[in-house]
Motif scaffolding. Structure first.
Motif, mmCIF file in Angstrom:
data_model
loop_
_atom_site.group_PDB
_atom_site.id
_atom_site.type_symbol
_atom_site.label_atom_id
_atom_site.label_comp_id
_atom_site.label_asym_id
_atom_site.label_seq_id
_atom_site.Cartn_x
_atom_site.Cartn_y
_atom_site.Cartn_z
ATOM 1 N N LYS A 149 -7.781 -0.963 8.766
ATOM 2 C CA LYS A 149 -8.904 -0.039 8.640
ATOM 3 C C LYS A 149 -9.437 0.317 10.032
ATOM 4 C CE LYS A 149 -11.867 -0.674 5.318
ATOM 5 N NZ LYS A 149 -12.972 -1.188 4.499
ATOM 6 N N PHE A 150 -9.694 1.600 10.228
ATOM 7 C CA PHE A 150 -10.285 2.089 11.470
ATOM 8 C C PHE A 150 -11.488 2.958 11.142
ATOM 9 C CE2 PHE A 150 -5.835 1.554 12.784
ATOM 10 C CZ PHE A 150 -5.962 1.010 14.056
ATOM 11 N N HIS A 168 -11.693 -7.841 14.086
ATOM 12 C CA HIS A 168 -10.226 -7.779 14.136
ATOM 13 C C HIS A 168 -9.754 -8.197 15.525
ATOM 14 C CE1 HIS A 168 -6.251 -6.567 12.770
ATOM 15 N NE2 HIS A 168 -6.052 -6.187 14.019
ATOM 16 N N TYR A 210 -11.969 3.208 16.203
ATOM 17 C CA TYR A 210 -12.345 1.832 16.532
ATOM 18 C C TYR A 210 -11.864 0.907 15.430
ATOM 19 C CZ TYR A 210 -15.662 4.063 19.670
ATOM 20 O OH TYR A 210 -16.233 4.834 20.651
ATOM 21 N N ALA A 211 -11.385 -0.252 15.842
ATOM 22 C CA ALA A 211 -11.081 -1.301 14.868
ATOM 23 C C ALA A 211 -12.372 -2.052 14.578
ATOM 24 C CB ALA A 211 -10.032 -2.257 15.426
ATOM 25 N N ARG A 212 -12.400 -2.738 13.453
ATOM 26 C CA ARG A 212 -13.559 -3.573 13.142
ATOM 27 C C ARG A 212 -13.764 -4.594 14.254
ATOM 28 N NH1 ARG A 212 -10.429 -4.674 8.584
ATOM 29 N NH2 ARG A 212 -10.471 -6.821 9.289
ATOM 30 N N PRO A 214 -1.710 -4.185 14.208
ATOM 31 C CA PRO A 214 -2.661 -3.111 13.905
ATOM 32 C C PRO A 214 -3.521 -3.451 12.690
ATOM 33 C CG PRO A 214 -0.461 -2.222 14.258
ATOM 34 C CD PRO A 214 -0.331 -3.720 14.198
ATOM 35 N N PRO A 215 -4.800 -3.123 12.731
ATOM 36 C CA PRO A 215 -5.669 -3.384 11.579
ATOM 37 C C PRO A 215 -5.358 -2.419 10.432
ATOM 38 C CG PRO A 215 -6.879 -2.228 13.290
ATOM 39 C CD PRO A 215 -5.522 -2.543 13.857
ATOM 40 N N TRP A 256 -2.202 1.468 18.815
ATOM 41 C CA TRP A 256 -2.707 0.100 18.805
ATOM 42 C C TRP A 256 -1.717 -0.829 19.505
ATOM 43 C CZ3 TRP A 256 -7.232 -2.172 17.506
ATOM 44 C CH2 TRP A 256 -7.237 -3.571 17.428
ATOM 45 N N GLU A 309 -8.054 3.973 5.999
ATOM 46 C CA GLU A 309 -7.604 2.641 5.595
ATOM 47 C C GLU A 309 -6.172 2.688 5.080
ATOM 48 O OE1 GLU A 309 -9.255 -1.059 2.903
ATOM 49 O OE2 GLU A 309 -10.137 0.913 2.639
ATOM 50 N N ARG A 369 -1.596 3.385 14.499
ATOM 51 C CA ARG A 369 -0.739 2.181 14.513
ATOM 52 C C ARG A 369 0.108 2.138 15.782
ATOM 53 N NH1 ARG A 369 0.055 -0.630 9.505
ATOM 54 N NH2 ARG A 369 2.089 -1.296 10.227
#
Length: 84
Positions: free
Chosen positions: A34-35, A26, A21-23, A31-32, A76, A48, A73
C-alpha cells in the motif's frame, strides 16, 4: 522513517507527476502493498496491491492504476536498502 518515491511516468499521452509514500511502519526492503499517492492536479489517495492487482477507489482507469503500481514497485527496489 517515511520513504518517498517521486513519480514521473508516461501513460499514453499523459505525463504523470507526483509523489508516493510507504506507510511509516513499513521497514522491509520488499515493496509494500500500500502506498499513499499524490498525483498533482489529478488525485490524492491510496493505491493497494490486492490479489495480484493494484486497486484505487479514486481512479476509474484500471490500466492507469496498474501502471502507477508497477512503477512504484520498480522504483521501491531502487531505494537504498534499510537494515532489517
Amino acid at each position: 522513517m517515511k520513504r518517498e518515491i517521486p513519480i514521473l511516468l508516461q501513460f499514453h499521452d499523459l505525463l504523470i507527476h507526483g509523489t508516493a509514500y510507504a506507510r511509516n511502519d513499513h521497514t522491509s526492503n520488499e515493496p509494500p502493498s500500500k502506498f499513499a499517492v499524490t498525483v498533482e492536479g489529478f488525485f490524492d489517495s491510496e493505491i493497494e496491491y490486492v490479489q495480484g492487482l493494484w486497486v484505487c477507489s479514486n481512479i476509474d482507469v484500471p490500466e492507469l492504476v496498474q501502471c502507477i503500481g508497477e512503477y512504484l514497485r520498480r522504483e521501491w527496489k531502487k531505494l537504498p536498502q534499510v537494515a532489517e
